[in-house]
Design an enzyme around this catalytic site. Structure first.
Site, PDB file in Angstrom:
ATOM      1  N   SER A   1      68.706  71.629  19.816  1.00 19.23           N
ATOM      2  CA  SER A   1      68.819  71.643  18.360  1.00 19.23           C
ATOM      3  C   SER A   1      67.466  71.849  17.693  1.00 19.23           C
ATOM      4  O   SER A   1      66.436  71.381  18.195  1.00 19.23           O
ATOM      5  CB  SER A   1      69.416  70.316  17.879  1.00 19.23           C
ATOM      6  OG  SER A   1      69.277  70.164  16.484  1.00 19.23           O
TER       7      SER A   1
ATOM      8  N   GLU B   1      66.518  70.292  15.350  1.00 25.10           N
ATOM      9  CA  GLU B   1      66.036  68.970  14.952  1.00 25.10           C
ATOM     10  C   GLU B   1      64.954  68.444  15.889  1.00 25.10           C
ATOM     11  O   GLU B   1      64.271  67.477  15.559  1.00 25.10           O
ATOM     12  CB  GLU B   1      67.189  67.977  14.883  1.00 25.10           C
ATOM     13  CG  GLU B   1      68.155  68.210  13.725  1.00 25.10           C
ATOM     14  CD  GLU B   1      67.576  67.805  12.373  1.00 25.10           C
ATOM     15  OE1 GLU B   1      66.579  67.066  12.348  1.00 25.10           O
ATOM     16  OE2 GLU B   1      68.118  68.257  11.349  1.00 25.10           O
TER      17      GLU B   1
ATOM     18  N   TYR C   1      68.503  61.410  16.412  1.00 29.08           N
ATOM     19  CA  TYR C   1      69.232  62.557  16.958  1.00 29.08           C
ATOM     20  C   TYR C   1      68.249  63.554  17.560  1.00 29.08           C
ATOM     21  O   TYR C   1      68.397  64.002  18.704  1.00 29.08           O
ATOM     22  CB  TYR C   1      70.061  63.222  15.849  1.00 29.08           C
ATOM     23  CG  TYR C   1      70.687  64.532  16.254  1.00 29.08           C
ATOM     24  CD1 TYR C   1      71.912  64.570  16.905  1.00 29.08           C
ATOM     25  CD2 TYR C   1      70.039  65.739  15.990  1.00 29.08           C
ATOM     26  CE1 TYR C   1      72.480  65.778  17.283  1.00 29.08           C
ATOM     27  CE2 TYR C   1      70.603  66.948  16.362  1.00 29.08           C
ATOM     28  CZ  TYR C   1      71.820  66.961  17.000  1.00 29.08           C
ATOM     29  OH  TYR C   1      72.371  68.164  17.377  1.00 29.08           O
TER      30      TYR C   1
END
Length: 319
Positions: A126, A128, A150
């Site tokens: 991801s 992120e 996360y």
């Protein structure tokens, strides 16, 4: 399982949007497709897919299954995908998004060693993991510095993919930027926006409540990103790839396109900012440089930002 006559694939996270598109594609290509489904979740309808009730975080059970199947391709899409939830349940997110990946990578390695057949592993990473990036756009060399639980769990898993690639496993980490489709659950901001805009246009709602309208993301079309996964699994060499459109848009931009598509130009009067929806920390801008996957695997996004938003609105208007 013996006597296979077709390539065999194993998918985790088949209940999500990416998993559903991936399963359909692999079945259409003639692969023997297996998928993990959490024992507490209802079995999704996946024609042509053999479903196995198994928690991806149950290392012993997943290891036995992977060794039994010895898949040619293993796609790990299973994850708790809510950043907001990672703040309320960081330990659970760490187990599912991080430690479970360690178990799957080791299982793939053991299956490869036992069968003598290569296992091609694809990890859905991801954007992120970049969190608060030091430069924009981000590419595969951008320092990893997550700003939420996360992203931290995904970063751990992403590093492990590199470790197992060095060990000899064909393991690729795809750093996926935001990608959407009508199959995305409505709790995600994109679908929340488009479903509420559709409801307002049809007189079923009168307000859209959102958090940070200034947050910027790189939004693409989910089937395009699934195509990137398959290309990476079948590439001659495993590698990490940023999968993105290269265009940055704000939540405000998304809202404006959605409302304009239904003929509402004075959309500001329908939108309220709710501070309860603002994340403790939120990456200001995430936009990806996908030059590597475009050059090496000839991947290209097929849908523009405007295409993605209007397709979601049209799907929500039709429901």
């Amino acid at each position: 399982m013996t006597g296979r006559t077709a390539m065999r694939a194993l998918i985790t996270g088949v209940g999500g949007q990416d998993g559903s598109y991936l399963a359909e594609r692999l079945v259409a290509e003639g692969l023997e497709v297996h998928a993990l489904v959490h024992p507490d979740e209802p079995l999704p309808e996946r024609p042509g897919v053999t479903l196995h009730a198994c928690d991806v975080a149950d290392t012993a059970r997943t290891r036995a299954l992977v060794r039994d199947l010895a898949p040619d391709e293993l796609y790990n899409l299973a994850a708790i995908s809510s950043v907001a939830r990672s703040w309320s349940e960081p330990d659970l997110v760490a187990r599912v998004n991080g430690l479970a990946v360690a178990g799957l990578l080791e299982s793939a390695w053991l299956a490869q060693e036992a069968s003598g057949r290569p296992v091609r592993f694809v990890q859905a990473s991801s954007a992120e993991i970049f969190g608060a990036p030091c430069r924009s756009p981000q590419d595969e060399s951008t320092p990893i510095r997550p700003v939420n639980p996360y992203g931290a769990a995904k970063a751990y898993a992403h590093h492990l993919v590199g470790v197992y690639r060095e060990r000899g496993l064909h393991a690729s980490g795809l750093v996926l930027y935001n990608h959407e489709s009508p199959r995305r659950p409505v709790q995600f901001v994109t679908r929340k926006i488009t479903s509420t805009v559709a409801a307002i246009a049809q007189g079923r709602a009168d307000v859209l409540r959102l958090g940070n309208l200034a947050a910027r993301r790189d939004w693409g079309w989910a089937p395009d990103y699934v195509d990137a996964m398959v290309r990476s699994a079948r590439a001659g060499h495993a590698d990490d790839y940023v999968v993105a459109t290269g265009e940055s848009h704000s939540v405000r931009d998304l809202v404006a396109v959605a409302f304009t598509h239904v003929g509402i130009d004075d959309w500001e009067r329908y939108v309220e900012v709710d501070q309860a929806l603002v994340r403790p920390t939120d990456a200001a801008e995430l936009v990806g440089d996908s030059s590597r996957i475009r050059a090496v695997l000839s991947w290209r996004p097929t849908a523009t930002f405007h295409d993605v938003v209007t397709r979601l609105v049209d799907a929500d208007l039709a429901t």
